[in-house]
Design an enzyme around this catalytic site. Structure first.
Site, PDB file in Angstrom:
ATOM      1  N   HIS A  98       0.826  -1.100  -0.216  1.00  0.00           N
ATOM      2  CA  HIS A  98      -0.008   0.034  -0.041  1.00  0.00           C
ATOM      3  C   HIS A  98       1.005   1.273  -0.064  1.00  0.00           C
ATOM      4  O   HIS A  98       2.057   1.265   0.410  1.00  0.00           O
ATOM      5  CB  HIS A  98      -1.099  -0.181   1.233  1.00  0.00           C
ATOM      6  CG  HIS A  98      -0.290  -0.166   2.353  1.00  0.00           C
ATOM      7  ND1 HIS A  98       0.163  -1.381   3.043  1.00  0.00           N
ATOM      8  CD2 HIS A  98      -0.197   0.686   3.545  1.00  0.00           C
ATOM      9  CE1 HIS A  98       0.549  -1.265   4.220  1.00  0.00           C
ATOM     10  NE2 HIS A  98       0.647   0.095   4.455  1.00  0.00           N
ATOM     11  N   HIS A 100       1.214   5.402   1.582  1.00  0.00           N
ATOM     12  CA  HIS A 100       0.695   6.247   2.471  1.00  0.00           C
ATOM     13  C   HIS A 100       0.458   7.420   1.602  1.00  0.00           C
ATOM     14  O   HIS A 100       1.651   8.000   0.940  1.00  0.00           O
ATOM     15  CB  HIS A 100       1.413   6.207   3.561  1.00  0.00           C
ATOM     16  CG  HIS A 100       1.600   5.071   4.438  1.00  0.00           C
ATOM     17  ND1 HIS A 100       0.938   4.839   5.440  1.00  0.00           N
ATOM     18  CD2 HIS A 100       2.187   3.851   4.226  1.00  0.00           C
ATOM     19  CE1 HIS A 100       1.064   3.722   6.165  1.00  0.00           C
ATOM     20  NE2 HIS A 100       2.020   3.073   5.442  1.00  0.00           N
TER      21      HIS A 100
END
Ligand SMILES: [Zn+2]
Length: 137
Positions: A98, A100
């Site tokens: 992922h 941020h």
């Protein structure tokens, strides 16, 4: 053990979704560094960025500007950092790749506080080693 991000992507677990399409979702981080801290997540499970095919990396990062623009408008943040952690040592908490997006506010100060002063000799040696590995893929 079930993967939290796979569960969220499949709609089996709640999250504050702010964006989604066929292949990616973006959610507000439950433990934000700053207000508006968001995670952009591919629906397919891969642990680290180095596990994704090149087009998967492109697809993931291509979602970032659109989401970041929306965060800036909604929060009034003055800037943002993009972070992408891989492995426990890098503070990757959920082992599902992922990105941020961390909004930054002038009033909150600069988080890039602690820097080293590198020695030229170390940099020369390290650059040589990394270049050799870049060549071999
Ligand atoms: Zn997963």
């Amino acid at each position: 053990m079930k993967c939290i991000f796979c569960e969220i992507a499949a709609g089996k677990m709640d999250a504050h979704r702010i964006f989604e399409d066929d292949t990616h979702i973006a959610i507000l981080d439950k433990y934000p560094i700053q207000r508006g801290h968001t995670l952009v997540i591919p629906r397919d499970h891969h642990e680290k960025i180095i596990d994704l095919p090149t087009e998967g990396v492109s697809a993931l990062f291509s979602r970032v500007p659109r989401v970041a623009r929306a965060i800036l408008k909604a929060t009034g943040a003055d800037g943002f950092n993009i972070g992408q952690n891989n492995g426990r040592a890098a503070n990757q908490i959920i082992p599902h790749v992922h990105v941020h997006i961390i909004p930054r506010y002038e009033k909150s100060g600069n988080p890039w506080r602690s820097r080293m002063i590198a020695k030229d000799e170390d940099l020369r040696e390290l650059a040589e080693k990394i270049r050799a590995h870049v060549k071999s893929g």
